[in-house]
Design a protein around this motif. Sequence first.
Motif, mmCIF file in Angstrom:
data_model
loop_
_atom_site.group_PDB
_atom_site.id
_atom_site.type_symbol
_atom_site.label_atom_id
_atom_site.label_comp_id
_atom_site.label_asym_id
_atom_site.label_seq_id
_atom_site.Cartn_x
_atom_site.Cartn_y
_atom_site.Cartn_z
ATOM 1 N N LEU A 1 0.841 -1.218 0.000
ATOM 2 C CA LEU A 1 0.000 0.000 0.000
ATOM 3 C C LEU A 1 0.863 1.249 0.000
ATOM 4 C CD1 LEU A 1 -2.950 0.453 2.490
ATOM 5 C CD2 LEU A 1 -1.470 2.336 1.931
ATOM 6 N N ASP A 2 0.517 2.220 -0.811
ATOM 7 C CA ASP A 2 1.270 3.473 -0.803
ATOM 8 C C ASP A 2 0.333 4.630 -1.137
ATOM 9 O OD1 ASP A 2 4.647 3.770 -1.030
ATOM 10 O OD2 ASP A 2 3.450 5.546 -1.523
ATOM 11 N N VAL A 3 0.695 5.832 -0.669
ATOM 12 C CA VAL A 3 -0.098 7.022 -1.021
ATOM 13 C C VAL A 3 0.293 7.557 -2.401
ATOM 14 C CG1 VAL A 3 -0.694 7.860 1.293
ATOM 15 C CG2 VAL A 3 1.554 8.421 0.323
ATOM 16 N N GLY B 1 8.797 6.386 5.107
ATOM 17 C CA GLY B 1 10.066 7.071 5.347
ATOM 18 C C GLY B 1 10.071 7.844 6.669
ATOM 19 N N THR B 2 11.287 8.032 7.220
ATOM 20 C CA THR B 2 11.474 8.865 8.420
ATOM 21 C C THR B 2 12.631 9.813 8.139
ATOM 22 O OG1 THR B 2 12.780 7.017 9.292
ATOM 23 C CG2 THR B 2 10.562 7.282 10.180
ATOM 24 N N PRO B 3 12.426 10.770 7.218
ATOM 25 C CA PRO B 3 13.550 11.638 6.817
ATOM 26 C C PRO B 3 13.991 12.554 7.957
ATOM 27 C CG PRO B 3 11.490 12.422 5.872
ATOM 28 C CD PRO B 3 11.171 11.128 6.546
ATOM 29 N N PRO C 1 23.655 8.759 7.805
ATOM 30 C CA PRO C 1 23.687 10.161 8.220
ATOM 31 C C PRO C 1 22.451 10.540 9.049
ATOM 32 C CG PRO C 1 24.231 9.954 5.888
ATOM 33 C CD PRO C 1 23.736 8.619 6.336
ATOM 34 N N LYS C 2 21.287 10.104 8.583
ATOM 35 C CA LYS C 2 20.072 10.523 9.309
ATOM 36 C C LYS C 2 19.930 9.797 10.651
ATOM 37 C CE LYS C 2 16.238 7.650 7.584
ATOM 38 N NZ LYS C 2 15.908 6.928 8.791
ATOM 39 N N ASP C 3 20.326 8.528 10.710
ATOM 40 C CA ASP C 3 20.145 7.792 11.962
ATOM 41 C C ASP C 3 21.139 8.241 13.036
ATOM 42 O OD1 ASP C 3 18.061 6.551 10.733
ATOM 43 O OD2 ASP C 3 19.073 4.635 10.406
HETATM 44 P P1 NAD Z 1 11.306 5.235 0.873
HETATM 45 O O1 NAD Z 1 11.342 6.691 0.917
HETATM 46 O O2 NAD Z 1 11.993 4.483 -0.220
HETATM 47 O O3 NAD Z 1 9.776 4.755 0.845
HETATM 48 C C1 NAD Z 1 8.775 5.237 1.696
HETATM 49 C C2 NAD Z 1 7.428 5.046 1.018
HETATM 50 O O4 NAD Z 1 6.396 5.370 1.953
HETATM 51 C C3 NAD Z 1 7.212 5.975 -0.197
HETATM 52 O O5 NAD Z 1 6.861 5.207 -1.329
HETATM 53 C C4 NAD Z 1 6.068 6.890 0.254
HETATM 54 O O6 NAD Z 1 5.209 7.285 -0.808
HETATM 55 C C5 NAD Z 1 5.339 5.999 1.240
HETATM 56 N N1 NAD Z 1 4.472 6.697 2.199
HETATM 57 C C6 NAD Z 1 4.712 7.849 2.887
HETATM 58 N N2 NAD Z 1 3.662 8.143 3.686
HETATM 59 C C7 NAD Z 1 2.752 7.157 3.506
HETATM 60 C C8 NAD Z 1 1.472 6.892 4.074
HETATM 61 N N3 NAD Z 1 0.939 7.664 5.014
HETATM 62 N N4 NAD Z 1 0.798 5.794 3.653
HETATM 63 C C9 NAD Z 1 1.337 4.976 2.718
HETATM 64 N N5 NAD Z 1 2.534 5.178 2.159
HETATM 65 C C10 NAD Z 1 3.238 6.246 2.547
HETATM 66 O O7 NAD Z 1 11.823 4.722 2.298
HETATM 67 P P2 NAD Z 1 12.788 3.482 2.635
HETATM 68 O O8 NAD Z 1 14.171 3.752 2.187
HETATM 69 O O9 NAD Z 1 12.121 2.212 2.253
HETATM 70 O O10 NAD Z 1 12.799 3.606 4.228
HETATM 71 C C11 NAD Z 1 11.657 3.326 5.003
HETATM 72 C C12 NAD Z 1 12.080 3.227 6.468
HETATM 73 O O11 NAD Z 1 12.944 2.095 6.635
HETATM 74 C C13 NAD Z 1 12.873 4.435 6.973
HETATM 75 O O12 NAD Z 1 12.535 4.671 8.316
HETATM 76 C C14 NAD Z 1 14.316 3.980 6.867
HETATM 77 O O13 NAD Z 1 15.156 4.632 7.784
HETATM 78 C C15 NAD Z 1 14.195 2.504 7.197
HETATM 79 N N6 NAD Z 1 15.245 1.668 6.610
HETATM 80 C C16 NAD Z 1 15.669 1.901 5.323
HETATM 81 C C17 NAD Z 1 16.660 1.098 4.772
HETATM 82 C C18 NAD Z 1 17.168 1.350 3.370
HETATM 83 O O14 NAD Z 1 18.226 0.813 3.024
HETATM 84 N N7 NAD Z 1 16.489 2.143 2.541
HETATM 85 C C19 NAD Z 1 17.201 0.034 5.514
HETATM 86 C C20 NAD Z 1 16.719 -0.197 6.807
HETATM 87 C C21 NAD Z 1 15.747 0.631 7.345
#
Ligand code: NAD
Length: 427
Positions: free
Chosen positions: A29-31, A85-87, A260-262
Amino acid sequence: MIVTIVGVGYVGLVSSAVFSDFGNVVFGLDVDEKRIERLQRGEIPFYEPGLTELVKRNLREKRLRFTTSYKDAVSQSDIVFICVGTPPKENGEADVTYIFDAAKKMAKYLQEGAIVVLKSTAPPSTTDAITRLIRERTKRSFSVAACPEFLREGSAVSDYLAPDRVVFGVSDEKSKEMLFRLHQPIKGERVVLDPKGAMMVKYASNAFLASKISFANAIANLCDRVGTDVKPVLDGLGIDRRIGRSFLYPGVGYGGSCFPKDVLALISIAKKYRYDFTFLKVVHKMNEEQIPYFIEKAEKHLGTLKNKEIAILGLSFKPNTDDLREAPSIKIITKLQKKGAKVTAYDPVAMENAKKLLKDVKYAKNPFDAVEGKDALFLVTEWNQFHELDLPAMKKAMRYPLLLDGRNFYDPDTLKAIGFIYEGVGR
Ligand code: NAD
């Protein structure tokens, strides 16, 4: 089981593909409507080895479905993962708005007894906040758990299937039993603790790995001054099993969507609890200093960088991904341009994404094309294919044979024998 994955980015899409491949019905699911439309057609929005086949197979077998409807997905699901995401905010805190939005939107559709699992990396207090937000919106019973993710972009699918450990942050037996069952085909040790502890494991892991990189950079910077090669020094250090060789790689510093963010988020979590995390502040500061250190090395040889032509090899924050979030290449190119240099770049997969972020950069068809007539070559991302370059021909094609090795990727003696002026860090 029926599972919803909220947020189909890197973490959510890999989770969706893997859990559906285990035979579960999964709603991704995604927005982002465009992203969902593309996924329904089997198009993957980013480069990740092995993911396309997995997604296509499970789409075909109708176990994997992509949707924008919380109602359709959540109302049928036993488990709902939050992978949004948690930017970073301006002050370094993790922005948990997307998590809260997801919690509010899913609340009224949750089945009796559903389990909501936080997979995004977020401050430990977030699971309590999610519980509160859902409680305010439904009378049904539910549990909130945390299962942080440790995959690495570029090897996300294999990491997901065979991690060193799976961390389960649970507050009740039923959540533990359900999550163990769902993860049964996944290898790795099981660590069971409370949801707050699970999030601390995630932050501590990334902070520790980032610290190893900054430590390796400190030792390399010192080796530059001492006049010895850092590589065998770090081999000698890392062979000690108490220390380990991984992540002891000096260069332009860590980047990417997580470290960097974590690091900044953990510093700000500590501050909220009135703990001054001086150690991590230094790790961050050291990382910020590595790129200027390399730029100084370029200036040492070229004098002013004004109107100098510089080739950049590698744009993604690491090999095997097209992700440019916090990529050192972006900072390097911006700094070089500020000093008046002209930049030509080449990357095997990340150039399309770079075009959206960078101005006034020329993009080359191949590495040779990138270096022709240039004053310096700056290797920023260590793509495997850069091992196979015809370096003697490239050296000949350059106006000035300066090679800045931002990853200590090449052997300095080999490069010097070809005729390059070689600058790594601590070599
Ligand atoms: P991303 O930005 O690639 O994807 C996030 C998705 O969430 C986007 O497609 C966005 O449209 C969607 N979204 C946002 N708000 C929404 C909502 N209310 N309902 C439904 N969808 C929604 O993020 P990512 O890189 O997959 O990271 C996600 C989390 O996992 C972060 O907290 C990140 O720190 C953590 N994480 C990431 C990695 C990595 O390598 N990318 C590894 C481990 C942990």
